[in-house]
Design an enzyme around this catalytic site. Structure first.
Site, PDB file in Angstrom:
ATOM      1  N   ASN A   8       0.790  -1.038  -0.278  1.00 23.74           N
ATOM      2  CA  ASN A   8       0.379  -0.275   0.233  1.00 23.74           C
ATOM      3  C   ASN A   8       0.885   1.215  -0.011  1.00 23.74           C
ATOM      4  O   ASN A   8       1.717   1.226   0.857  1.00 23.74           O
ATOM      5  CB  ASN A   8      -1.043   0.400   1.179  1.00 23.74           C
ATOM      6  CG  ASN A   8      -0.979   1.298   1.261  1.00 23.74           C
ATOM      7  OD1 ASN A   8      -1.889   1.948   0.225  1.00 23.74           O
ATOM      8  ND2 ASN A   8      -2.286   1.530   2.330  1.00 23.74           N
ATOM      9  N   TRP A   9       1.215   1.402  -1.337  1.00 16.18           N
ATOM     10  CA  TRP A   9       1.914   2.930  -1.783  1.00 16.18           C
ATOM     11  C   TRP A   9       1.242   3.921  -0.625  1.00 16.18           C
ATOM     12  O   TRP A   9       2.083   5.364  -0.179  1.00 16.18           O
ATOM     13  CB  TRP A   9       2.071   3.225  -3.055  1.00 16.18           C
ATOM     14  CG  TRP A   9       3.028   1.840  -3.529  1.00 16.18           C
ATOM     15  CD1 TRP A   9       3.832   1.194  -3.145  1.00 16.18           C
ATOM     16  CD2 TRP A   9       3.646   2.398  -4.953  1.00 16.18           C
ATOM     17  NE1 TRP A   9       4.816   0.589  -4.064  1.00 16.18           N
ATOM     18  CE2 TRP A   9       4.758   0.530  -5.008  1.00 16.18           C
ATOM     19  CE3 TRP A   9       3.845   3.470  -5.496  1.00 16.18           C
ATOM     20  CZ2 TRP A   9       5.556   0.770  -6.331  1.00 16.18           C
ATOM     21  CZ3 TRP A   9       4.577   2.905  -6.652  1.00 16.18           C
ATOM     22  CH2 TRP A   9       4.731   1.529  -6.896  1.00 16.18           C
ATOM     23  N   LYS A  10      -0.053   4.102  -0.536  1.00 12.76           N
ATOM     24  CA  LYS A  10      -0.772   5.511   0.440  1.00 12.76           C
ATOM     25  C   LYS A  10      -0.289   6.672  -0.672  1.00 12.76           C
ATOM     26  O   LYS A  10      -0.986   6.629  -1.523  1.00 12.76           O
ATOM     27  CB  LYS A  10       0.159   5.320   1.349  1.00 12.76           C
ATOM     28  CG  LYS A  10      -0.491   4.678   2.485  1.00 12.76           C
ATOM     29  CD  LYS A  10       0.123   4.657   4.154  1.00 12.76           C
ATOM     30  CE  LYS A  10      -0.245   3.196   4.751  1.00 12.76           C
ATOM     31  NZ  LYS A  10      -0.370   3.358   5.749  1.00 12.76           N
ATOM     32  N   HIS A  95     -10.448   0.446   4.744  1.00  8.56           N
ATOM     33  CA  HIS A  95      -9.260   0.921   5.190  1.00  8.56           C
ATOM     34  C   HIS A  95      -8.951   1.955   6.450  1.00  8.56           C
ATOM     35  O   HIS A  95      -9.730   2.894   6.925  1.00  8.56           O
ATOM     36  CB  HIS A  95      -7.801   1.514   4.140  1.00  8.56           C
ATOM     37  CG  HIS A  95      -6.299   1.591   4.948  1.00  8.56           C
ATOM     38  ND1 HIS A  95      -5.804   2.956   6.230  1.00  8.56           N
ATOM     39  CD2 HIS A  95      -5.089   0.598   4.284  1.00  8.56           C
ATOM     40  CE1 HIS A  95      -4.335   2.376   6.008  1.00  8.56           C
ATOM     41  NE2 HIS A  95      -4.463   1.172   5.782  1.00  8.56           N
ATOM     42  N   GLU A  97      -7.670   4.432   8.018  1.00  4.41           N
ATOM     43  CA  GLU A  97      -6.976   6.044   7.317  1.00  4.41           C
ATOM     44  C   GLU A  97      -8.593   6.478   6.900  1.00  4.41           C
ATOM     45  O   GLU A  97      -8.682   7.823   6.788  1.00  4.41           O
ATOM     46  CB  GLU A  97      -6.124   6.051   7.197  1.00  4.41           C
ATOM     47  CG  GLU A  97      -4.752   5.480   7.687  1.00  4.41           C
ATOM     48  CD  GLU A  97      -3.164   5.405   7.066  1.00  4.41           C
ATOM     49  OE1 GLU A  97      -3.189   5.982   5.618  1.00  4.41           O
ATOM     50  OE2 GLU A  97      -2.324   4.941   7.772  1.00  4.41           O
ATOM     51  N   GLU A 165      -6.412  -4.724  10.353  1.00  4.29           N
ATOM     52  CA  GLU A 165      -4.985  -3.945  10.316  1.00  4.29           C
ATOM     53  C   GLU A 165      -5.885  -2.768  11.311  1.00  4.29           C
ATOM     54  O   GLU A 165      -5.726  -2.500  10.731  1.00  4.29           O
ATOM     55  CB  GLU A 165      -4.745  -3.226   9.261  1.00  4.29           C
ATOM     56  CG  GLU A 165      -3.471  -2.448   9.192  1.00  4.29           C
ATOM     57  CD  GLU A 165      -3.259  -2.091   7.640  1.00  4.29           C
ATOM     58  OE1 GLU A 165      -2.124  -2.065   7.109  1.00  4.29           O
ATOM     59  OE2 GLU A 165      -4.341  -1.002   6.957  1.00  4.29           O
ATOM     60  N   GLY A 171       2.147   2.693  11.113  1.00  2.00           N
ATOM     61  CA  GLY A 171       2.429   3.214  11.091  1.00  2.00           C
ATOM     62  C   GLY A 171       3.676   3.247  12.715  1.00  2.00           C
ATOM     63  O   GLY A 171       4.253   4.359  13.628  1.00  2.00           O
ATOM     64  N   SER A 213       2.950  -2.003  10.398  1.00  2.00           N
ATOM     65  CA  SER A 213       4.217  -2.179  11.122  1.00  2.00           C
ATOM     66  C   SER A 213       4.685  -3.076   9.945  1.00  2.00           C
ATOM     67  O   SER A 213       5.773  -3.860  11.160  1.00  2.00           O
ATOM     68  CB  SER A 213       4.602  -2.464  11.876  1.00  2.00           C
ATOM     69  OG  SER A 213       4.087  -0.954  12.398  1.00  2.00           O
ATOM     70  N   GLY A 234       2.658  -1.088   4.823  1.00  2.00           N
ATOM     71  CA  GLY A 234       2.376   0.268   4.456  1.00  2.00           C
ATOM     72  C   GLY A 234       4.091   0.341   4.424  1.00  2.00           C
ATOM     73  O   GLY A 234       4.619   0.625   2.688  1.00  2.00           O
TER      74      GLY A 234
HETATM   75  P1  PGA Z   1       2.590   0.352   7.687  1.00  2.00           P
HETATM   76  O1  PGA Z   1       1.113   0.812   6.917  1.00  2.00           O
HETATM   77  O2  PGA Z   1       3.455  -0.733   7.029  1.00  2.00           O
HETATM   78  O3  PGA Z   1       3.820   1.520   7.433  1.00  2.00           O
HETATM   79  O4  PGA Z   1       2.650   0.033   9.502  1.00  2.00           O
HETATM   80  C1  PGA Z   1       0.278  -0.392   7.098  1.00  2.00           C
HETATM   81  C2  PGA Z   1      -1.135   0.112   6.214  1.00  2.00           C
HETATM   82  O5  PGA Z   1      -1.718   1.402   6.589  1.00  2.00           O
HETATM   83  O6  PGA Z   1      -1.710  -0.435   5.557  1.00  2.00           O
END
Ligand code: PGA
Length: 253
Positions: A8-10, A95, A97, A165, A171, A213, A234
Site C-alpha cells: 500500500n503505497w499510500k 482502510h 485511515e 489491521e 506506522g 508495521s 505500508g
Molecule cells: P505500515 O502501514 O506498514 O506503514 O504500518 C500499513 C497500512 O496502513 O496499510
C-alpha cells in the site's frame, strides 16, 4: 501460493518518475520471490500509466480507495469502474485511515458488493482504533465484518479478502504480537461461520491477512504463529530494498 502481499503505497512517492522507478524495482524483487502473489496499490493518479491499462502480469494492482457509485457528483473520488478500467484487479475497502476520514460500515457494505459485481477482489480492512482490556475490539471487528459481508451471498464470500489491521498498529516500530493475531484470526473465522453457516453450505474459505508495521523482521512469526495468509504493507513497500527483504523472508519459509 505461500502468501499474498499487498504493498500500500499510500500518498507516495512524490512524483510519477519515482513511482515508475519503484514499480520497476518492485517487479524485480517480486520476480525472484517464488510462491508469493504481489499486489501494488499506488496512488490512483499513477495507476493507468503504471499498469498500461492491463490487468495481467506478475504484479497485480489495487485501488487504495474507490466510491461505490459508478459515476456521478463526487468531487475528488474515483469509482471502482474507473479503477478497473485503469488496470486494478483489487480494491482496498475500509482502510483504517479512510475510516478515520468517515468511511462507514454502511459504505463498506455497498463497496464490497459493487467490487464483486465488477469482478474486482475486495480487500476488506477491519480493526479497532484503540485496544482496551475489556475485549471491545471483538465487537468492533464483528460489526465491521457483518457490515462488510452484509450483501455478499455465501457463494461469493470466499472471494473477499479480510485484512485485520487495527489503527494502533499502523506506522509503528513493531507489529502486534502474532499470538494476538492468531486469536483474532480465529475470531474472524468464527464470525464468518456464524454469518454463513446454514444447512447445505460450508463455511467460506476466506483468506485473513494482517497489516500494521509489517517488515522482514516480523513477517515470519506472523505467518507461522499468527496463521495469516499474507500482508498489507505500508512503509516497507515504498522502498524496494525493504520490500525485497520482506518477500525474501516469506519465500524462505
Ligand atoms: P505500515 O502501514 O506498514 O506503514 O504500518 C500499513 C497500512 O496502513 O496499510
Amino acid at each position: 501460493m505461500r502468501a499474498l502481499v499487498i504493498g500500500n503505497w499510500k500518498m507516495n512517492p512524490k512524483s510519477f518518475k519515482e513511482a515508475r522507478k519503484l514499480l520497476e524495482a518492485t517487479k524485480k524483487v517480486a520476480g525472484s520471490a517464488r510462491g508469493i502473489s504481489v499486489v501494488v496499490a499506488p496512488p490512483s493518479i499513477y495507476m493507468r500509466e503504471l499498469t498500461g491499462g492491463r490487468r495481467a502480469g506478475k504484479i497485480a494492482f489495487a485501488a487504495q480507495h474507490a466510491h461505490f457509485d459508478a459515476e456521478g457528483a463526487h468531487t475528488g473520488d474515483i469509482s471502482m469502474t474507473q479503477a478497473k478500467d485503469a488496470g486494478a484487479s483489487y480494491v482496498l475497502i475500509g482502510h483504517a485511515e479512510r475510516r478515520t476520514l468517515g468511511e462507514s460500515n454502511e459504505d463498506t457494505r455497498k463497496k464490497v458488493a459493487v467490487a464483486l459485481s465488477l469482478g474486482l477482489i475486495p480487500v476488506l480492512c477491519v480493526g479497532e482504533s484503540k485496544r482496551g482490556n475489556g475485549g471491545e475490539h471483538f465487537d468492533v471487528v464483528r460489526s465491521q465484518l457483518r457490515a462488510g459481508f452484509g450483501d455478499v451471498p455465501a457463494s461469493k464470500a470466499s472471494k473477499v479478502l479480510v485484512v485485520y489491521e487495527p489503527l494502533w498498529t499502523i506506522g509503528k516500530d513493531t507489529a502486534m504480537h502474532p499470538r494476538d493475531m492468531h486469536e483474532m484470526e480465529i475470531f474472524i473465522r468464527k464470525t464468518l461461520l456464524e454469518l454463513y453457516i446454514v444447512p447445505q453450505e460450508n463455511a467460506p474459505n476466506v483468506k485473513v491477512l494482517y497489516g500494521g508495521s509489517v517488515d522482514a523482521t516480523n513477517a515470519g512469526a506472523m505467518l507461522d504463529e499468527g496463521q495469516v495468509k499474507g500482508f498489507l504493507v505500508g512503509r516497507a513497500s515504498i522502498d524496494a530494498e525493504s520490500f525485497g527483504a520482506l518477500l525474501k523472508t516469506i519465500a524462505s519459509l
